[in-house]
Design an enzyme around this catalytic site. Sequence first.
Site, short mmCIF file in Angstrom:
data_model
loop_
_atom_site.label_atom_id
_atom_site.label_comp_id
_atom_site.label_asym_id
_atom_site.label_seq_id
_atom_site.Cartn_x
_atom_site.Cartn_y
_atom_site.Cartn_z
CE LYS A 66 -3.94 -2.32 2.04
NZ LYS A 66 -4.95 -2.41 3.10
CG ASP A 102 -7.84 -0.15 3.47
OD1 ASP A 102 -8.60 -0.99 2.97
OD2 ASP A 102 -6.61 -0.15 3.29
#
Length: 270
Positions: A66, A102
């Site tokens: 990420k 997220d």
Amino acid sequence: MPDRYAVVGNPVAHSRSPAIHAAFARQTGEDIEYTRLLAPLDGFARTVAEFRDAGGKGVNVTLPFKGEAFRLATTLAARARLAEAANTLRFDPDGVYGDNTDGPGLVRDVTVNLGVALAGRRVLLIGAGGAASGVVPALLGAGVARLVIANRTEDRAAALARRHGAPVAACGFDALGDEPFDVLINATSAGLSGAAPPLPAGAVAPGALAYDMVYGPLAEPFLAAARRAGATRLADGLGMLVEQAAESFLVWRGIRPDTAPVLAGLRAAR
Ligand code: ATR
């Protein structure tokens, strides 16, 4: 030809994202194909470039890439810039757009699916790695009264808290128990090795929600520790997974799928 998307990670074999996006595609009538893409640990950018060259339209990004995805993006959503991590890339004609869904996924699961308010609440976030830093902006956006980041290595928690300022504070595990929290979120990777961060009873306010950002057996050590510490509301991160996927689908397709039936289907299947 359907538009192609993939989840890129290492490991990625057990990702449930393909099933979730297939359900979203059926529900919305969008013609997409979504697969898993294993990238070598030193080959994230190459793997993404090959997928894009082969006609891919975008990817989800999972562990441990990420941070690399954040750096690869040429344009960033504000929430990805704040998180310094991206879990969603969209290949546009003029570059790569990076977003982080997220945090919104976590907030939506807690507030909508579980019906637990975050505004005005005292929240404990355990962990200070990529998973934790990804959700801090969204928790602040949800209006928490206080956000304490606790980490085994206290310096990392302090650095993450400093990046955001008030109402974020940091502590080490030895200070846990001094203060009660309404929502306690595990963002460590301890569950991968069957372990859990320490959770004294003093950290759990009456009626508190204990939430693990991973799902299934990996969430069990923390949820068991939370139960022992007196938490009566427990949840794993399956709802967060579905919600972050819906938000990514929106970034790619401009449509937000209805998550409730997809989450219910996944829960029934396990
Ligand atoms: P991720 O992207 O999953 O957050 P990471 O950046 O490697 O991965 O961070 C892992 C997090 O889990 C860190 O907060 C780590 O604590 P340290 O900073 O002290 O290393 C935490 N962690 C991993 N194993 C742990 C364990 N057994 N007990 C407590 N915390 C643990």
